[in-house]
Design an enzyme around this catalytic site. Structure first.
Site, PDB file in Angstrom:
ATOM      1  N   PHE A  46       0.811  -1.223   0.000  1.00 31.24           N
ATOM      2  CA  PHE A  46       0.000   0.000   0.000  1.00 31.24           C
ATOM      3  C   PHE A  46       0.840   1.267   0.000  1.00 31.24           C
ATOM      4  O   PHE A  46       0.346   2.340  -0.358  1.00 31.24           O
ATOM      5  CB  PHE A  46      -0.948   0.003   1.205  1.00 31.24           C
ATOM      6  N   LYS A  47       2.104   1.162   0.386  1.00 31.29           N
ATOM      7  CA  LYS A  47       2.939   2.362   0.452  1.00 31.29           C
ATOM      8  C   LYS A  47       3.092   3.036  -0.911  1.00 31.29           C
ATOM      9  O   LYS A  47       3.337   4.234  -0.988  1.00 31.29           O
ATOM     10  CB  LYS A  47       4.300   2.025   1.047  1.00 31.29           C
TER      11      LYS A  47
END
Ligand SMILES: *Cc1c(COP(=O)(O)O)cnc(C)c1O
Length: 476
Positions: free
Chosen positions: A119-120
């Site tokens: 998700f980063k």
């Protein structure tokens, strides 16, 4: 709209002024002076928006000083199907963060379809464009120095590759990362990306970064910067997908939802807290930890008791192996009624290794619940989700699903944030399911590509010499 420090003793600044900075000068973290509010009419209108348009709507409230046309150009470059195309069968890349319904009222928000499969990427990809833009306007350059044991470093490299005015020097422990993680990072051949494999452990890498950063003269001369999880622009970009997930899981803005969030540094769930403070109808923010449960302990007891490295355990959800949550101070600032002097006093205790007791404050009004998960729990949850719904999830997401199911309030749709794809943690998938993890549709054969990295001893002088030899003109 300006930004102030959680410790109350730094001048208010605009979004672009704090963009390249880490901590505020008083040691605190930046937050909006007051949270911009989203009206009911806006919510109704936003419900219909595609991801890039929604991102633009949310971010123009937070990055108010970036000219609209510039922000729009960067947002559209970032949130494209080509960038977030590592989807599983049945998901649409144009959705950027597709919602996968496991059963009515139980959903997975896919946040891991970007280049590094975690998700980063959602925030970091935008940060790459924002940094390039800001540096160009200042006619300046920046050399990003970081240490990674996996996720953050690769997300930063994929965001900054090929960007003008930016170089990345990323330290990783030599031979300690998985085959996939190595392939992901070391196969980058961009001229502005320098992978440095240190003969040592992750802690040695981190110590080297600290040693270089503490040499203020060197740091200024070579314009050393960072992209860690306290960066406000990263938190801002993460606010967007809470709106996206909410709209996808509900039919009307009268409904409430619960989000469950696998947490380490409190960055992801902090964005959820901010979305809620802006007016998104979030009934519950469920925080999940692994065996490193400092945050779960806080939400159960009201006492925050950060721990040292000797009490931080390596687990099978390694990106959450954190015992001091760098973004937590942002929540505490709101909790204590935005009293900067109070936060400064509390963090004196935190920084000297002490615990802080916040039971006198009304924690419940912020909607948090929490729980923890063990290795056995995560394997069981991976199996359960695979058998029941035919969906493979990674170890971090499994921690979120396990705690989410335990803590959800009846009647609220539960949206579990998927923070990484299973292929990143193949060993645990094999242990849980006895099969190989799925490869997402858009992923190239990374493991087959040639690799490049500089192997070095854990030596500050050697690292400095390497940086000196690979930057352009230093600051005079
Ligand atoms: C970084 C990370 C987390 C933790 O997120 P925080 O913002 O630090 O709370 C969880 N899962 C994965 C896969 C991550 O990479």
């Amino acid at each position: 709209m300006n930004y102030i420090s959680t410790r109350g003793r730094a001048p208010a600044q605009s979004f672009t002024e704090i963009l390249l900075a880490g901590l505020a000068p008083d040691g605190g973290l930046y937050l909006p002076e007051s949270y911009p509010q989203v009206s009911r009419a806006e919510l109704d209108q936003w419900r219909e928006l595609a991801y890039p348009d929604l991102a633009l709507a949310v971010l123009s409230k937070l990055a108010a000083d970036i000219p609209a046309a510039d922000l729009e150009r960067m947002v559209r470059k970032t949130y494209r199907a080509e960038v977030y195309g590592n989807v599983r069968e049945g998901s649409a890349a144009e959705e950027i963060t597709p919602l996968r319904t496991l059963e009515p009222g139980l959903h997975l928000l896919e946040l891991s379809n970007g280049p590094t499969l975690a998700f980063k990427d959602i925030a970091m990809q935008l940060l790459g464009h924002l940094f390039e833009y800001a540096l160009e306007r200042q006619q300046s350059e920046m050399n990003i120095l970081g240490a990674t044991s996996g996720d953050t470093g690769s997300a930063a490299e994929y965001a900054m590759r090929g960007k003008r005015g930016i170089r990345v020097f990323m330290l990783s422990p030599y031979g300690k990362m998985s085959v996939f993680q190595r392939a992901q990072m070391y196969s980058l051949m961009d001229e502005n990306i320098f992978n440095i494999a240190i003969r040592g452990m992750f802690d040695d890498c981190q110590d080297l970064v600290k040693a270089v950063s503490n040499d203020h003269e060197f740091k200024a001369k070579y314009r050393i910067g960072t992209v860690n999880s306290i960066n406000w622009a990263r938190v801002s970009a993460q606010v967007v997908y809470y709106f996206k997930g909410y709209f996808a899981a509900t039919r009307s803005n009268d409904e409430q939802v619960a989000f469950s969030v696998p947490s380490g540094n409190f960055g992801n769930i902090c964005a959820g807290h901010i979305a809620r403070m802006m007016g998104l109808p979030i009934g519950q923010l469920i925080l999940a930890t692994n065996e490193n449960d400092v945050l779960d302990e806080f939400f159960r007891t009201g006492v925050y008791r950060p721990r040292g490295t000797s009490q931080t355990y390596p687990t099978s959800s390694p990106s959450m192996d954190i015992s001091k949550a760098s973004n937590f101070e942002r929540f505490v600032y709101d909790l204590v009624g935005r009293d900067g002097a109070r936060v400064a006093e509390l963090w004196k205790t935190v920084e000297s290794g002490g615990a802080i007791d916040l039971r006198e404050f009304d924690i419940a009004r912020f909607g948090f619940a929490s729980g923890r998960s063990s290795h056995a729990d995560r394997l069981r949850t991976i199996r359960q989700v695979y058998e029941q719904y035919g969906v493979m999830i990674d170890t971090h997401t499994a921690d979120g699903v396990k705690v989410g199911l335990e803590e959800r309030r009846a009647g609220l749709p539960l949206i579990c944030l998927e923070t990484a794809l299973p292929i990143k943690f193949a060993e645990s998938i094999r242990e849980a399911l006895g099969v190989e993890p799925e490869r997402p549709r858009g992923l190239p054969d990374l493991e087959g590509l040639p690799q490049r990295c500089e192997v070095m001893d854990a030596d500050v002088a050697g690292l400095k010499a390497f940086i000196e030899g690979h930057v352009g003109t230093p600051n005079s």
